[in-house]
Design an enzyme around this catalytic site. Structure first.
Site, PDB file in Angstrom:
ATOM      1  CE  LYS A 153      -4.010   1.997   2.687  1.00  0.00           C
ATOM      2  NZ  LYS A 153      -4.716   1.562   3.817  1.00  0.00           N
ATOM      3  CB  SER A 166      -8.043   3.597   2.688  1.00  0.00           C
ATOM      4  OG  SER A 166      -7.142   3.074   3.656  1.00  0.00           O
ATOM      5  CB  SER A 192      -8.373   0.776   5.596  1.00  0.00           C
ATOM      6  OG  SER A 192      -8.891   1.929   5.843  1.00  0.00           O
TER       7      SER A 192
END
Ligand code: NAG
Ligand code: NAG
Ligand code: NAG
Ligand code: NAG
Ligand code: NAG
Ligand code: NAG
Length: 512
Positions: free
Chosen positions: A107, A188, A212
């Site tokens: 990420k 996310s 997330s």
């Protein structure tokens, strides 16, 4: 700006590889659905190299990423890293390096050294240089993993504006759900989940402050592990709240997600307090040994059906979850149904639980520390980021989405009485809530539908594992989340693995 800061050097990297790509067609190997153990077996019998695997992923990313927007940056050195892994393979004790030669996507809020950037999807951090790579990244490398690149994400982990869609960031736009392109990928950690779902990479890392990891895991029909806070180091993660932030893993299978977890857990002097406290939970020899087909036998599993699982009788979800509960029972678990967490409506409302008040103040403090620690950066404080967004309002879509959360955070001034009271309140809600329920009913795990209870886990620092559970009438995947108290990963892995092996729900997306 769009031309000077062009984020997509893929074509440059790939233009010289067209010939090589055809060499990646290894007879009979199912690249798209390959698990770590299958890849390791093919490495071991010399039918596959890391170079071939990486070339396959690069070709697939070139083809699918323009639609999916799952990958933000590629590691320009990935092929030489793969070659290095291939050269070293012969001399290794394989059992000690389970991730050797396995490509991983990170990420974009997890620190990587140049040439890879660390931007949380925002142009504000484009070109910033971190003082060191994140501890979890160093650990992946030590375990032999190859860093393929950075995954797309909801910009600033969806902490800039509630109006921005999940999976959107200014640098590469909207991430897509490969099962239903019109549906959202959630966030996310959107790109981390999309990429694993569609076979753009073997496994990936995500982060969670509240939902997330669990949410994109569910929505993209992959396995997602949100570890106990502190089990994995947050050093180098662009922060929201050290009280809730955690780094976790995605895989097509529980075994793959666990293999990555095993590589990244443990004490880290750069995140000392939390990782020292959680280190006591980590079993000798790691988590791999909890992948047991009999893992549900004798487990007391709580179903929180007083508040959750309220589906209409005709729905796919209703039918599917009931079938799963029967399966869990058949596998030897004791179902404790009809349960409720005390104050659940308070817990799920960030204004009432205290979560909103605490996160805003914690974010400003910890982001400012992060930005000041950078070797170089276009922005050095939250107030700089806000000004940057105003100065680049077109690229950052400020007129469309605003930056209301940033403005509210900037307006805070440290951890004062209201914030302390909010933090105490969340601790109390956790003790009176999940903790009391699990102790009173002597539960090993509880079951939630997908992401609906993410805040219960977030404010308590509790772990959760999402496993694919089904596909709704409009083809959007949904998941089942097994959760428990801090440090309960061994039990959760047993339960999740046994469930996965018995149900085998996941099927790859239609996208080719
Ligand atoms: C090598 O291992 C792979 C993965 O287990 C398997 O599919 C393949 O059949 C094996 N090939 C040979 C020649 O043993
Ligand atoms: C990182 O950002 C710089 C701009 O500062 C850019 O030139 C470079 O291509 C980016 N790296 C990657 C791997 O995309
Ligand atoms: C939670 O609910 C219990 C009663 O079930 C109540 O006594 C307690 O005050 C509540 N806690 C919070 C923080 O709201
Ligand atoms: C919390 O408060 C904010 C600001 O007052 C409001 O916009 C939001 O809708 C509230 N959220 C909930 C779940 O009540
Ligand atoms: C924003 O623009 C103003 C005026 O041009 C400039 O002084 C300031 O440095 C810029 N700030 C950022 C963070 O880009
Ligand atoms: C900033 O804080 C003050 C009081 O602390 C409050 O009155 C005001 O509404 C806040 N503004 C924003 C944008 O949150």
């Amino acid at each position: 700006m769009a031309s000077s800061l062009h984020p997509f050097p893929f074509l440059l990297i790939l233009s010289c590889l067209i010939f090589d790509v055809s060499a990646a067609a290894v007879a009979g190997f199912n690249f798209k659905e390959a698990t770590i153990s299958e890849i390791q077996a093919a490495y071991a019998n010399n039918t596959l190299t890391s170079r071939q695997l990486v070339l396959h992923y690069l070709a697939r990313i070139t083809k699918l990423n323009p639609v999916l927007n799952a990958v933000l940056e590629l590691n320009p050195n990935v092929l030489s890293d793969a070659d290095y892994a291939d050269r070293r393979r012969i001399r290794l004790d394989r059992s000690r390096f389970p991730l050797h030669g396995i490509p991983v996507l990170l990420k974009d809020n997890i620190a990587t050294l140049p040439p890879l950037n660390t931007t949380a999807g925002s142009f504000a951090l484009f070109g910033s240089v971190v003082p060191r790579e994140a501890t979890v990244v160093s650990r992946l490398r030590s375990a032999g993993a190859i860093i393929l690149g950075k995954a797309s994400m909801s910009e600033w982990a969806h902490f800039r504006s509630i109006n921005a869609p999940q999976g959107w960031n200014s640098r590469n736009g909207q991430g897509r759900n490969s099962y239903a392109l019109s549906g959202g990928p959630c966030g996310s950690s959107s790109g981390s989940a999309i990429a694993v779902a569609t076979g753009l990479v073997t496994v990936s890392l995500g982060t969670e402050t509240d939902g997330s990891i669990i949410c994109p895991g569910e929505r993209n029909s992959v396995v997602a592990i949100k570890p106990t806070v502190g089990l994995t180091s947050r050093a180098g993660m662009i922060p929201i709240s050290r009280r809730q932030d955690t780094v976790g893993t995605f895989g097509q299978t529980v075994a793959d997600a666990v293999a990555v977890l095993d590589a990244i857990t443990g004490f880290d002097p750069l995140d000392a307090e939390a990782t020292e406290a959680a280190a006591a939970f980590i079993p000798m020899g790691g988590y791999n040994k909890f992948l047991k087909e009999e893992g549900l036998k004798g487990k007391r599993v709580g179903i929180l059906s007083q508040f959750f699982f309220k589906y209409t009788k005709e729905s796919v979800e209703h039918y599917t979850f009931n079938a799963h509960f029967q399966t869990i029972k058949k596998l030897g678990a004791i179902l404790v149904d009809g349960l409720e967490i005390a104050n659940i409506t308070t817990i799920l409302n960030p204004n009432e639980s205290g979560e909103a008040v605490a996160l805003l103040a914690e974010f400003k403090l910890s982001l400012n520390v992060y930005l000041k620690s950078l070797v170089s950066s276009p922005v050095r404080s939250l107030s700089d980021v806000i000004a940057f967004n105003e100065n680049h309002s077109i690229e950052e879509k400020i007129n469309e989405f605003g930056q209301a959360i940033f403005l509210a955070a900037q307006n805070t001034s440290g951890i004062g009485e209201p914030e302390k009271a909010a933090i105490r309140r969340m601790a109390r809600l956790s003790v009176d809530g999940l903790e009391r329920l699990m102790n009173e009913k002597r539960l090993d795990a509880v079951v939630f539908p997908g992401v609906e209870a993410s805040t219960v886990l977030a404010i308590g620092g509790y772990p959760g594992i999402t496993v694919p559970a089904g596909y709704s009438a409009d083809q959007v995947p949904f998941g089942i989340c097994f959760a428990g108290l801090r440090g309960s990963e061994p039990k959760l892995i047993e339960v999740a693995y046994a469930f996965e092996q018995a149900t085998q729900v996941r099927r790859p997306p239609q996208i080719t």
